[in-house]
Motif scaffolding. Structure first.
Motif, short mmCIF file in Angstrom:
data_model
loop_
_atom_site.label_atom_id
_atom_site.label_comp_id
_atom_site.label_asym_id
_atom_site.label_seq_id
_atom_site.Cartn_x
_atom_site.Cartn_y
_atom_site.Cartn_z
N ASN A 203 -5.57 -3.68 8.58
CA ASN A 203 -4.53 -3.33 9.54
C ASN A 203 -3.41 -2.51 8.91
OD1 ASN A 203 -6.01 -4.64 11.47
ND2 ASN A 203 -4.65 -6.39 11.67
N MET A 204 -3.08 -2.79 7.66
CA MET A 204 -2.06 -2.00 6.98
C MET A 204 -2.53 -0.55 6.80
SD MET A 204 -0.66 -4.64 4.07
CE MET A 204 0.58 -3.53 3.38
N ASN A 205 -3.76 -0.39 6.33
CA ASN A 205 -4.29 0.95 6.12
C ASN A 205 -4.46 1.70 7.43
OD1 ASN A 205 -4.60 1.26 3.21
ND2 ASN A 205 -6.02 -0.45 3.38
N GLU A 206 -4.82 1.00 8.49
CA GLU A 206 -4.93 1.63 9.80
C GLU A 206 -3.56 2.14 10.27
OE1 GLU A 206 -5.78 -0.75 13.55
OE2 GLU A 206 -7.76 0.11 13.09
N VAL B 223 0.85 -1.19 0.00
CA VAL B 223 0.00 0.00 0.00
C VAL B 223 0.89 1.24 0.00
CG1 VAL B 223 -1.92 -1.13 1.19
CG2 VAL B 223 -0.22 0.11 2.52
N GLU B 224 0.36 2.32 -0.57
CA GLU B 224 1.05 3.59 -0.48
C GLU B 224 1.02 4.03 0.97
OE1 GLU B 224 -0.45 6.35 -3.37
OE2 GLU B 224 0.74 5.41 -4.94
N ALA B 225 2.11 4.62 1.41
CA ALA B 225 2.24 4.96 2.84
C ALA B 225 2.87 6.32 3.01
CB ALA B 225 3.06 3.88 3.54
N GLY B 226 2.23 7.32 2.49
CA GLY B 226 2.80 8.65 2.55
C GLY B 226 3.45 9.00 1.23
N GLU B 227 3.93 10.22 1.13
CA GLU B 227 4.52 10.70 -0.11
C GLU B 227 5.82 9.97 -0.42
OE1 GLU B 227 6.44 14.76 -1.90
OE2 GLU B 227 4.98 14.93 -0.28
N GLY B 228 5.80 9.19 -1.48
CA GLY B 228 7.01 8.51 -1.92
C GLY B 228 7.39 7.27 -1.13
N ALA B 229 6.48 6.75 -0.30
CA ALA B 229 6.80 5.56 0.50
C ALA B 229 5.70 4.51 0.32
CB ALA B 229 6.94 5.93 1.98
N HIS B 230 6.08 3.26 0.55
CA HIS B 230 5.14 2.14 0.48
C HIS B 230 5.36 1.24 1.69
CE1 HIS B 230 4.27 3.18 -3.66
NE2 HIS B 230 5.56 3.11 -3.95
N LEU B 231 4.30 0.56 2.07
CA LEU B 231 4.35 -0.44 3.14
C LEU B 231 4.06 -1.79 2.49
CD1 LEU B 231 4.29 -1.45 6.11
CD2 LEU B 231 1.88 -0.74 6.17
#
Length: 139
Positions: A113-116, A89-97
């Motif tokens: 849980n990832m999105n949370e 998932v995208e996790a902020g500007e320029g980062a992924h989880l």
């Protein structure tokens, strides 16, 4: 050093603890550099997972532009392979989880849980683009 923020590895470990059948978690920059990962991943395997996740996100972004609404917006990617699942998932500007789970894991719980986690700590999961290095050599 495993993380650029001391609490991030702990938060990733917590994600695994509260999400059944998950094995590894990793935060990576858009261009494939690992930023933090859970302790079950060696440095080499974290690098490998970061490169794989970055490639999948890049291909998914292209598919979104071509076959989506044209904006290139991407919510998440999921890859199912023999023996496991990979969620990104995208996790902020320029980062992924990215999270790797066993094949019998519940995708709904993992995605939730990832999105949370991203909503709670999105500011820590930001990787601004790297600036090109300037050469000090005379022209």
């Amino acid at each position: 050093m495993r993380t650029s923020h001391p609490d991030l590895a702990w938060l990733l470990e917590n994600l695994l603890e509260r999400t059944p059948q998950t094995r590894y978690a990793l935060v990576l920059s858009k261009d494939g550099l690992k930023l933090s990962h859970t302790y079950g991943l060696t440095v080499d395997r974290a690098d490998q997972l970061a490169a794989i996740a970055s490639g999948i996100q890049s291909l998914s972004h292209g598919a979104s532009i071509e076959f989506g609404d044209g904006t290139g917006g991407l919510r998440q990617s999921m890859t199912e392979f023999h023996g496991g699942l990979l969620f990104i998932v995208e996790a902020g500007e320029g980062a992924h989880l990215a999270v790797v789970a066993t094949e019998d894991a519940d995708p709904g719980i993992i995605g939730h849980n990832m999105n949370e986690l991203v909503e709670q700590i999105g500011e820590y999961l930001t990787a601004p683009p790297r600036a090109p290095q300037q050469s000090n050599r005379p022209l």
